[in-house]
Write a protein that holds these residues in place. Structure first.
Motif, PDB file in Angstrom:
ATOM      1  N   GLY A   1      56.815  68.084  87.576  1.00  0.00           N
ATOM      2  CA  GLY A   1      57.919  67.133  87.696  1.00  0.00           C
ATOM      3  C   GLY A   1      58.910  67.912  86.780  1.00  0.00           C
ATOM      4  O   GLY A   1      60.231  68.169  87.088  1.00  0.00           O
ATOM      5  N   PHE A   2      58.713  68.581  85.375  1.00  0.00           N
ATOM      6  CA  PHE A   2      59.655  69.344  84.826  1.00  0.00           C
ATOM      7  C   PHE A   2      59.813  70.725  85.536  1.00  0.00           C
ATOM      8  O   PHE A   2      61.177  70.983  85.483  1.00  0.00           O
ATOM      9  N   LYS A   3      58.915  71.114  86.144  1.00  0.00           N
ATOM     10  CA  LYS A   3      59.270  72.649  86.800  1.00  0.00           C
ATOM     11  C   LYS A   3      60.317  72.184  87.829  1.00  0.00           C
ATOM     12  O   LYS A   3      61.251  73.055  88.001  1.00  0.00           O
ATOM     13  N   LYS A   4      60.049  71.076  88.713  1.00  0.00           N
ATOM     14  CA  LYS A   4      61.028  70.767  89.753  1.00  0.00           C
ATOM     15  C   LYS A   4      62.319  70.548  89.152  1.00  0.00           C
ATOM     16  O   LYS A   4      63.482  71.104  89.885  1.00  0.00           O
TER      17      LYS A   4
ATOM     18  N   GLU B   1      52.161  67.295  79.422  1.00  0.00           N
ATOM     19  CA  GLU B   1      51.929  66.616  80.753  1.00  0.00           C
ATOM     20  C   GLU B   1      52.729  65.421  80.887  1.00  0.00           C
ATOM     21  O   GLU B   1      53.117  65.094  82.185  1.00  0.00           O
ATOM     22  N   GLU B   2      53.554  64.781  79.985  1.00  0.00           N
ATOM     23  CA  GLU B   2      54.454  63.764  80.391  1.00  0.00           C
ATOM     24  C   GLU B   2      55.789  64.350  80.779  1.00  0.00           C
ATOM     25  O   GLU B   2      56.816  63.486  81.129  1.00  0.00           O
TER      26      GLU B   2
ATOM     27  N   GLU C   1      43.550  70.694  83.083  1.00  0.00           N
ATOM     28  CA  GLU C   1      44.810  70.192  83.599  1.00  0.00           C
ATOM     29  C   GLU C   1      45.525  71.145  84.701  1.00  0.00           C
ATOM     30  O   GLU C   1      46.259  70.471  85.636  1.00  0.00           O
ATOM     31  N   LEU C   2      45.377  72.569  84.549  1.00  0.00           N
ATOM     32  CA  LEU C   2      45.864  73.236  85.570  1.00  0.00           C
ATOM     33  C   LEU C   2      44.998  72.964  87.307  1.00  0.00           C
ATOM     34  O   LEU C   2      45.712  72.750  88.148  1.00  0.00           O
ATOM     35  N   GLU C   3      43.619  72.717  86.808  1.00  0.00           N
ATOM     36  CA  GLU C   3      42.844  72.316  88.105  1.00  0.00           C
ATOM     37  C   GLU C   3      43.092  71.166  88.697  1.00  0.00           C
ATOM     38  O   GLU C   3      43.173  70.797  89.820  1.00  0.00           O
ATOM     39  N   ALA C   4      43.549  69.990  87.917  1.00  0.00           N
ATOM     40  CA  ALA C   4      43.797  68.812  88.180  1.00  0.00           C
ATOM     41  C   ALA C   4      45.288  68.679  88.575  1.00  0.00           C
ATOM     42  O   ALA C   4      45.889  67.527  88.961  1.00  0.00           O
ATOM     43  N   LYS C   5      46.274  69.877  88.323  1.00  0.00           N
ATOM     44  CA  LYS C   5      47.584  69.694  88.614  1.00  0.00           C
ATOM     45  C   LYS C   5      48.555  68.810  88.045  1.00  0.00           C
ATOM     46  O   LYS C   5      49.524  68.470  88.382  1.00  0.00           O
TER      47      LYS C   5
END
Length: 285
Positions: free
Chosen positions: A168-171, A223-224, A239-243
């Motif tokens: 979400g932050f990236k978007k 992550e938040e 966390e990267l694998e779980a997206k």
């Protein structure tokens, strides 16, 4: 002086070890099961032999040399006990994240590497240097290099330090990220992982939202979607694998040098350090 003769007796060494645990002649005498006058005379005699203790405010306390002396006494006791035990003990230390993400999940590998050995893993927030000097661990797995010359080390692997954020932050900040304005966006600063040093660039952070003293808390805030962070790749692999986190592409990424640390002169650790060095070099972090 006979170089093969101990300067202090076994009783004196045990008294110094007890002094490190308690303060006051009465408590000390109770621990070593001796009367107070006997303990007082023994401490005075020790102080006359070596500068390992001194009086402060009327109480005997260990000097810095005394604490180092105690560490070597513990080492000798540990070695003697492990030498005659059916199951030897190997005490490994690392930072909390490496211990929980790498050592814990790969305990089976370590057990196969050191058969008939009880492996004890202890984690430390600020690294393993002081733990080694205090005799709390036999071998440390840590990054960069130690400060104290009494500690030997081998640098074995380089672990990438990568920039991450929530999807979400990236978007939300896609426009700024495309224009290369990452350093202006809200940053979650993990101690010792400063972007201007790790990324080898001149621009400084302009928006530090919060700072943390451990990786796990930094990762949770990231992550938040509260900001972006620089974290070791091994610490965010799940966390990267779980997206729940995404990798933010940078022109240059930092690296942390990991290796093993141990006290100089501990010849009985030559075998374990050799085996552990090879094992660590073979790990895909």
């Amino acid at each position: 002086m006979n170089k093969e003769k101990f300067i202090l007796t076994t009783d004196e060494c045990e008294l110094l070890l007890a002094l490190e645990a308690v303060s006051g002649i009465e408590r000390l005498a109770k621990i070593v099961n001796r009367d107070t006058s006997n303990v007082s005379r023994s401490l005075t005699k020790i102080a006359e032999k070596l500068p390992v203790i001194e009086k402060k405010s009327g109480k005997w306390v260990l000097t810095e040399i005394g604490r180092r002396f105690n560490q070597h006494s513990r080492d000798a006791v540990h070695f003697q006990n492990s030498l005659f035990e059916k199951q030897q003990i190997l005490r490994l230390g690392s930072n909390r994240e490496f211990a929980s993400r790498i050592l814990g999940p790969r305990l089976k590998d370590l057990q196969e590497l050191f058969p008939a050995t009880h492996i004890r893993i202890t984690s430390f927030e600020q690294g393993t240097e002081q733990a080694l000097l205090d005799g709390l661990v036999d071998i440390g797995i840590d990054c960069e290099r130690p400060f104290d010359p009494e500690i030997s080390y081998k640098t074995l692997i380089q672990e990438p330090i990568i920039a991450v954020s929530s999807p979400g932050f990236k978007k939300t900040h896609e426009k700024e990220l495309r224009s290369g304005a990452l350093m202006q966006l809200p940053h979650l600063l993990c101690d010792r992982l400063f972007p201007d040093k790790i990324l080898d660039q001149t621009q400084n952070l302009q928006n530090v939202l919060a700072s943390f003293n451990d990786i796990a808390t930094t990762r949770a805030a990231c992550e938040e979607g509260l900001g972006w962070a620089l974290l070791p790749q091994y610490a965010v692999r799940k966390e990267l694998e779980a997206k729940s986190l995404v990798h933010l592409t940078l022109k240059e990424e930092g690296r942390s040098n990991y290796g093993i640390w141990w006290l100089r002169g501990r010849k009985h650790l030559d075998g374990p350090t050799t085996l552990l060095s090879k094992w660590l070099k073979d790990q895909d972090l």
